[in-house]
Motif scaffolding. Structure first.
Motif, mmCIF file in Angstrom:
data_model
loop_
_atom_site.group_PDB
_atom_site.id
_atom_site.type_symbol
_atom_site.label_atom_id
_atom_site.label_comp_id
_atom_site.label_asym_id
_atom_site.label_seq_id
_atom_site.Cartn_x
_atom_site.Cartn_y
_atom_site.Cartn_z
ATOM 1 N N ASN A 81 0.818 -1.223 0.000
ATOM 2 C CA ASN A 81 0.000 0.000 0.000
ATOM 3 C C ASN A 81 0.847 1.266 0.000
ATOM 4 O O ASN A 81 0.367 2.330 0.318
ATOM 5 C CB ASN A 81 -0.955 -0.015 1.203
ATOM 6 C CG ASN A 81 -0.195 0.055 2.517
ATOM 7 O OD1 ASN A 81 1.034 0.105 2.522
ATOM 8 N ND2 ASN A 81 -0.909 0.073 3.629
ATOM 9 N N ASP A 98 -5.330 2.739 -0.202
ATOM 10 C CA ASP A 98 -6.107 1.825 0.635
ATOM 11 C C ASP A 98 -6.444 0.588 -0.201
ATOM 12 O O ASP A 98 -7.180 0.683 -1.184
ATOM 13 C CB ASP A 98 -7.392 2.549 1.087
ATOM 14 C CG ASP A 98 -8.324 1.643 1.889
ATOM 15 O OD1 ASP A 98 -7.958 0.467 2.116
ATOM 16 O OD2 ASP A 98 -9.411 2.118 2.263
ATOM 17 N N LYS A 99 -5.861 -0.540 0.186
ATOM 18 C CA LYS A 99 -6.157 -1.769 -0.550
ATOM 19 C C LYS A 99 -7.065 -2.701 0.263
ATOM 20 O O LYS A 99 -7.040 -3.907 0.087
ATOM 21 C CB LYS A 99 -4.856 -2.465 -0.961
ATOM 22 C CG LYS A 99 -4.142 -1.751 -2.119
ATOM 23 C CD LYS A 99 -3.031 -2.585 -2.729
ATOM 24 C CE LYS A 99 -2.454 -1.866 -3.949
ATOM 25 N NZ LYS A 99 -1.199 -2.491 -4.412
ATOM 26 N N ASN A 100 -7.843 -2.121 1.172
ATOM 27 C CA ASN A 100 -8.711 -2.973 1.991
ATOM 28 C C ASN A 100 -10.041 -3.305 1.315
ATOM 29 O O ASN A 100 -10.849 -4.036 1.898
ATOM 30 C CB ASN A 100 -8.945 -2.345 3.364
ATOM 31 C CG ASN A 100 -7.723 -2.556 4.259
ATOM 32 O OD1 ASN A 100 -6.901 -3.425 3.983
ATOM 33 N ND2 ASN A 100 -7.591 -1.741 5.290
ATOM 34 N N GLU A 146 -13.218 -3.842 3.112
ATOM 35 C CA GLU A 146 -13.341 -4.872 4.152
ATOM 36 C C GLU A 146 -12.451 -4.508 5.346
ATOM 37 O O GLU A 146 -11.566 -3.660 5.244
ATOM 38 C CB GLU A 146 -12.912 -6.245 3.610
ATOM 39 C CG GLU A 146 -13.647 -6.704 2.364
ATOM 40 C CD GLU A 146 -15.113 -7.037 2.629
ATOM 41 O OE1 GLU A 146 -15.498 -7.144 3.806
ATOM 42 O OE2 GLU A 146 -15.872 -7.172 1.649
ATOM 43 N N GLU A 147 -12.671 -5.244 6.443
ATOM 44 C CA GLU A 147 -11.892 -4.998 7.655
ATOM 45 C C GLU A 147 -10.469 -5.523 7.460
ATOM 46 O O GLU A 147 -10.297 -6.644 6.931
ATOM 47 C CB GLU A 147 -12.576 -5.749 8.797
ATOM 48 C CG GLU A 147 -12.118 -5.323 10.175
ATOM 49 C CD GLU A 147 -12.714 -6.253 11.236
ATOM 50 O OE1 GLU A 147 -11.959 -6.641 12.143
ATOM 51 O OE2 GLU A 147 -13.911 -6.593 11.111
ATOM 52 N N ALA A 148 -9.467 -4.744 7.904
ATOM 53 C CA ALA A 148 -8.068 -5.178 7.770
ATOM 54 C C ALA A 148 -7.878 -6.526 8.453
ATOM 55 O O ALA A 148 -8.515 -6.809 9.475
ATOM 56 C CB ALA A 148 -7.139 -4.125 8.382
ATOM 57 N N ASN A 149 -6.992 -7.353 7.898
ATOM 58 C CA ASN A 149 -6.658 -8.665 8.490
ATOM 59 C C ASN A 149 -7.846 -9.607 8.690
ATOM 60 O O ASN A 149 -7.835 -10.414 9.605
ATOM 61 C CB ASN A 149 -5.947 -8.478 9.844
ATOM 62 C CG ASN A 149 -4.628 -7.783 9.660
ATOM 63 O OD1 ASN A 149 -3.902 -8.062 8.711
ATOM 64 N ND2 ASN A 149 -4.325 -6.846 10.543
ATOM 65 N N SER A 150 -8.850 -9.474 7.854
ATOM 66 C CA SER A 150 -10.006 -10.373 7.987
ATOM 67 C C SER A 150 -10.021 -11.369 6.830
ATOM 68 O O SER A 150 -9.395 -11.143 5.790
ATOM 69 C CB SER A 150 -11.303 -9.565 7.973
ATOM 70 O OG SER A 150 -11.458 -8.938 6.707
ATOM 71 N N LEU A 179 -11.520 -9.815 3.795
ATOM 72 C CA LEU A 179 -10.558 -9.100 2.950
ATOM 73 C C LEU A 179 -9.744 -10.093 2.107
ATOM 74 O O LEU A 179 -9.485 -9.855 0.924
ATOM 75 C CB LEU A 179 -9.622 -8.238 3.813
ATOM 76 C CG LEU A 179 -8.468 -7.559 3.071
ATOM 77 C CD1 LEU A 179 -8.968 -6.710 1.906
ATOM 78 C CD2 LEU A 179 -7.641 -6.678 4.011
ATOM 79 N N LYS A 181 -9.583 -9.948 -1.879
ATOM 80 C CA LYS A 181 -8.326 -9.878 -2.639
ATOM 81 C C LYS A 181 -8.319 -10.916 -3.763
ATOM 82 O O LYS A 181 -7.797 -10.651 -4.846
ATOM 83 C CB LYS A 181 -7.133 -10.133 -1.716
ATOM 84 C CG LYS A 181 -6.732 -8.944 -0.880
ATOM 85 C CD LYS A 181 -5.473 -9.301 -0.118
ATOM 86 C CE LYS A 181 -5.054 -8.192 0.827
ATOM 87 N NZ LYS A 181 -3.902 -8.586 1.628
#
Ligand code: XUL
Ligand code: CO
Length: 437
Positions: free
Chosen positions: A53, A64-66, A69-73, A76, A80
């Motif tokens: 990012n 923002d490459k989320n 969605e929620e980060a680290n989920s 996500l 991806k």
């Protein structure tokens, strides 16, 4: 969907001004009897494309490459996959490469990470089913987690060594499940900062043990592809054991791994080692170990791995000359490359891939013209022609002793300087082919 108004990136030719069209990459164009798409099995790098990012040592990310969605989920992780397949489909890219922890967030408990990997690889398989997209290679990230601070295969800690093994095992399982062509080892932490705290011989032997165990396990579960070492001389470590192609080949041969392993040569790693990209490709190729390529480029003013998308047509041409002479690759061309930090939109990502693919298409076109022109090859052949007859032929046939050669020289009394190397003449031919047609 990221690019709602774009169906596919199409070939529009060199005069097109459409930024979202190929100018040189024409997938079905036939060059030296093969389609461009067959010469150039391009791959998307999961980590740079779907992860990076723009964060650097001095600042936060700029894109923002989320994907909402929620980060680290896991949501996500799946988003991806959708984004990756959208980008590949739109660009006509048929392969992808991944590290285990690019695919899912890493949990504290390795068993939880492994369950997540099972889940995401099921999802990737279901996406692959509707396309002709395949996995080029997988790898285990044995450099980000703090447990690898003293190395993975080269660690001082036997428990950490087992965690490295567990990651390799799982990454191999997933690579085989996804039909991967190859499996990469990049030894980012396999090296050292100071001899004051390092047993180099022990570390090298332990790395070889890990590679051997991985080879044996991979073959046991039916992995038919190539294992690769990806050489790099430094960064993050001061001294990295897989310094360059020649060093990695020597290591593989010493440990009897050369039948199962080839090399994944990265342009920016070769230049960090003080070589040209083409040099490391040549060394791998003449040892029958040129397997795959991480297609990127460095910056001549910066002493680190900048992982830029390739735009240098000379470098791409010299690369493709080596690849064509090698009879192609069993692997492919993975864009281990990222946008510059201020290029902070998804459109920039797409344009970066178009740039990289067009650069390698140009490299292929120009390398094929150099081969068809024939002057460079003829020059090299003629340069060594004194070994085709007389004393030269006897030397290459191993028919002479050192005394025979000394007697020959003494009988001749003197020798003229050899013929000119004609470097400028040859460089001029390259420019003529690059820009004269
Ligand atoms: C690091 C690098 C890695 C490898 C895979 O310099 O190139 O991304 O390609 O671990
Ligand atoms: Co790489």
């Amino acid at each position: 969907m990221i690019f709602k108004n774009l169906d596919k990136v199409k070939y529009e030719g060199p005069s097109s001004k459409n930024p979202l069209a190929f100018k040189f990459y024409d997938a079905d164009r036939v060059i030296l009897g093969k389609k461009m798409s067959e010469h150039l099995p391009f791959a998307l790098s999961w980590w740079h494309t779907l992860g990076a990012n723009g964060v650097d040592m001095f600042g936060r990310g700029t894109i923002d490459k989320n994907l909402g969605e929620e980060a680290n989920s896991m949501a996500l992780a799946k988003a991806k996959v959708d984004a990756g397949f959208e980008i590949m489909n739109k660009l006509g890219i048929k392969y992808f490469c991944f590290h285990d922890v690019d695919l899912v967030p890493e949990a504290d408990d390795i068993n939880v990470t492994n369950q997540r990997l099972d889940e995401i690889s099921d999802y990737i398989l279901s996406k692959m089913a509707n396309t002709d997209i395949k996995c080029l290679w997988g790898t285990a990230n044995m450099f980000s987690n703090p447990r690898f601070m003293n190395g993975a295969g080269s660690t001082n800690d036997a428990d950490v060594y087992c965690f490295a093994a567990a990651q390799v095992k799982k990454a191999l399982d997933i690579t085989v499940k996804l039909g991967g062509r190859g499996f990469v080892f990049w030894g980012g932490r396999e090296g050292y900062e100071t001899l004051l705290n390092t047993d180099v011989k022990f570390e090298l032997e332990n790395i070889a043990r890990l590679l051997t165990l991985a080879r044996d396990y991979g073959r046991k579960i039916g992995f038919k592809g190539d294992f690769y070492i990806e050489p790099k001389p430094k960064e993050p470590m001061k001294h990295q054991y897989d310094f360059d192609a020649a060093t990695a080949i020597g290591f593989l041969k010493e440990h009897h791994l050369e039948k199962d392993f080839k090399l994944n040569i990265e342009a920016n790693h070769a230049t960090l080692a003080g070589h040209t990209f083409a040099h490391d490709l040549r060394i791998a190729s003449i040892n029958n170990m040129l397997g795959s390529i991480d297609a990127n480029q460095g910056d001549y003013l910066l002493g680190w791995d900048t992982d830029e998308f390739p735009f240098d047509v000379y470098e791409a041409t010299y690369c493709m000359l080596e690849v064509l002479k090698n009879g192609g690759l069993t692997g492919g061309f993975n864009f281990d490359a990222k946008c510059r930090r201020p290029s902070n939109t998804w459109e920039d990502v797409l344009e970066a891939y178009i740039l990289g693919m067009d650069t390698f298409a140009l490299g292929l076109i120009k390398a094929s013209q150099i081969i068809e022109d024939g002057r460079l090859e003829k020059f090299i052949k003629d340069k060594y022609s004194s070994f085709n007859e007389g004393i030269g032929k006897k030397i290459v046939n191993n028919e002479v002793s050192l005394e025979d050669l000394a007697d020959y020289a003494c009988a001749k009394k003197t020798v003229a300087t050899p013929q000119s190397g004609k470097q400028e003449h040859l460089e001029s031919i390259v420019n003529q082919i690059l820009f004269g047609r």
